[in-house]
Design an enzyme around this catalytic site. Structure first.
Site, short mmCIF file in Angstrom:
data_model
loop_
_atom_site.label_atom_id
_atom_site.label_comp_id
_atom_site.label_asym_id
_atom_site.label_seq_id
_atom_site.Cartn_x
_atom_site.Cartn_y
_atom_site.Cartn_z
N GLY A 58 0.79 -1.22 0.00
CA GLY A 58 0.00 0.00 0.00
C GLY A 58 0.83 1.27 0.00
O GLY A 58 2.02 1.29 -0.33
N CYS A 59 0.16 2.36 0.42
CA CYS A 59 0.73 3.70 0.28
C CYS A 59 2.01 3.90 1.09
O CYS A 59 2.82 4.75 0.78
CB CYS A 59 -0.29 4.75 0.70
SG CYS A 59 -1.77 4.78 -0.31
N ASN A 60 2.16 3.13 2.16
CA ASN A 60 3.35 3.28 3.00
C ASN A 60 4.58 2.62 2.40
O ASN A 60 5.71 2.85 2.85
CB ASN A 60 3.10 2.66 4.39
CG ASN A 60 2.53 1.26 4.28
OD1 ASN A 60 1.33 1.12 4.03
ND2 ASN A 60 3.36 0.23 4.41
#
Lengths: 343, 222
Positions: free
Chosen positions: A128-130
């Protein structure tokens, strides 16, 4: 470093028209997103001029095509930026969450660009975004073990391939937010007596908010017959409430105070989460100018967003030797990742 | 347990007759360090007095001015309540810190002085704060020509909170109120207020809701 996008940017109002969205509630989600435009590759209109949802197979094929195209371009822009060539590359770590493919992106990009097939590689998929900071952490380790050798973290996200069009508020929140883009950053550890310019990575801190493990998900929707992303409306507040825990851990033992951090590069997750981070970390609007600017111009680019901000900071030319910076990303888990760097 | 700073714990005396200097920058930075390291509530008190003499800009360069302005900005964003007590003519670096303080107390007879630096008034960030905070009402003569602003006029313009013969009493009142307020939370309120003038309601809403959520979580945890 280097970035790349694909397709032409489309404004939120243009997108609402293209998708034929009339519901005032859904329209307001798009129009209050603090996003002006995003790069998207939408399905072609059918005979009636409507954009039909693509089946999962087509989405996966779109992911592969766009992620390789943008990723290759971002990688080459990055190498050009650091004065290196493809033949200098010794490790390639590809990051994506918007599609799944085996062999992975690293293999396909090495083949497509004619990179030395002996190049070490890794793929970080589905975090994901992390994930850009998770990848940076891993490649920083590789780099420390291989001083003088060039490693690259390449985040390439075809968010257009992660869309579900069903008219629901759940998908509207997602569809109003994400855009396509790729970003690459080069890492190299100094050999003895050969210091290099650019910031140095000093430390990482990670935090998994286990009680919010279901709050951000990209999982199979049996009704739609495809993967669908879910964002809990509470997640901006959950991230904000936990941000201090992570910054305190990052700075612990460094002798640094929060006020010593000159540059903040926060993931452009969305207006609400940026607001929550700003409030809880006591940041100013100036501190998040690039975070907000990247969101405005590109939407949420998932794992590569913070690198788009880093590129803008570098172009500003305001960093001074000795300045400290914090990179911060957040995403599913729910997780907050941070890195401390010094120019 | 939060330690609250009283009126004698964190004290800065700023002599406005002196130009900004590395020593002044260092003094303010060290005090801010102590405030952040040792105290979670209470007040940092600045006694501001004195106005620059002719020729005060001779020792300056823009690098030093940059450091000074950054230092004042740090003071302005500190995680404690800041109180300035102005007496007599208050200009130059004394005016800079006064206009960055949360609460401003003026001794009767105090005047705010935008100093002349070179051949015109000094255009540092005090000018910005004057315009933002005073709304430029009746302040143009001061800003453009250096005409002193009398304490009462400064109070009318919103630049000073109280004009008093007994600054000590007013200071004690502020310190008592500030002792009960966590400095981190004061800083968040201050930041929301600083940004309110620059943002629309809809732009500001998210930050205020995030602050409300933070307050609710703190209350639930206590």
């Amino acid at each position: 470093m280097g970035t790349a996008t694909t397709g032409t940017p489309i404004s939120q109002t243009e997108l609402l028209d293209v998708l034929g969205i009339d519901d005032p509630k859904v329209r307001s989600v798009y129009l209050n997103s603090a996003i002006a435009a995003r790069h998207l590759t939408l399905p072609e209109p059918d005979a009636d001029g409507r954009r039909r949802p693509e089946p999962q197979g087509e989405l996966l094929a779109k992911h592969e095509r766009l992620a390789i195209e943008m990723g290759g371009q971002a990688l080459q822009n990055c190498l050009k930026d650091v004065g290196a060539s493809l033949s200098d590359l010794r490790h390639l770590c590809c990051v994506t969450s918007t599609g799944f493919l085996t062999p992975g992106l690293s293999a396909r990009i090495i083949k497509d660009l004619g990179i030395d097939p002996h190049c070490s590689r890794a793929d970080i998929v589905g975090m994901g975004c992390n994930a850009g900071l998770n990848a940076l952490n891993v490649v920083a380790g590789w780099s420390a073990a291989h001083p003088g050798e060039l490693g690259v973290v390449l985040c390439t996200e075809a968010c257009s391939a992660a869309y579900a069009l069903d008219g629901s508020m759940r998908t509207a929140v997602v569809n109003s937010l994400f855009g396509d883009g790729a970003a690459a950053v080069a890492l190299i550890s100094d050999g003895a007596g050969e210091p290099r310019p650019g910031p140095r990575i000093l430390k990482f801190a990670s935090f998994l908010i286990t009680e919010a493990i279901e709050a951000m998900r990209y999982d199979w929707d049996s009704d739609l017959g495809r993967f669908s992303f879910f964002l809990d409306p509470q997640i901006p507040y959950v991230v904000g409430a936990n941000a201090e825990t992570v910054i305190d851990r990052l700075l612990a033992g460094t002798g640094l105070r929060r006020s010593d951090i000159a540059h903040w590069l926060v993931h452009s997750g969305g207006k609400k989460v940026i607001d929550a981070v700003v409030v809880n970390l006591g940041l100013s609007r100036h501190d998040v100018r690039h975070t907000v600017g990247v969101l405005r111009d590109h939407g949420n680019l998932s794992s590569g967003s913070f690198l788009f901000s880093y590129e803008r900071l570098a172009e500003e030319g305001v960093t001074e030797p000795g300045d400290y910076g914090v990179l911060m990303t957040m995403g599913p888990g729910s997780t907050i990742e941070m890195a401390l760097v010094q120019w | 347990m939060v330690t609250a700073a009283g009126v004698d714990d964190l004290v800065l005396r700023v002599d406005g007759s002196r130009p900004p200097s590395a020593a002044e920058v260092e003094a303010v930075q060290r005090l801010c360090d102590r405030a952040e390291d040792d105290f979670g509530a209470g007040v940092l008190v600045v006694y501001a007095s004195g106005a620059p003499l002719p020729g005060w800009t001779r020792t300056l360069d823009v690098g030093l001015v940059t450091k000074w302005e950054r230092t004042v900005r740090r003071l302005e964003r500190l995680g404690l309540t800041t109180v300035a007590v102005a007496a007599g003519d208050c200009g130059g670096i004394a005016l800079d810190v006064l206009l960055a303080a949360d609460v401003r107390i003026a001794a009767a007879g105090a005047r705010l002085v935008v100093p002349v630096g070179g051949d015109a008034t000094w255009p540092g960030m005090a000018l910005y704060r004057l315009a933002r905070q005073g709304g430029a009402r009746g302040l143009r003569r001061a800003a453009l020509l250096g005409t002193p602003i009398e304490a009462e006029a400064a109070a009318s313009a919103g630049l000073i909170d109280v004009v008093t013969e007994e600054p000590g009493g007013a200071l004690a009142e502020v310190a008592a109120a500030a002792a009960a307020m966590p400095g981190s939370e004061v800083a968040i309120r201050r930041q929301l207020m600083l940004e309110a003038g620059q943002q629309s309601f809809d732009e500001a809403l998210g930050a205020h809701l995030a602050a409300c959520d933070r307050t609710l979580r703190r209350a639930a945890a206590s």
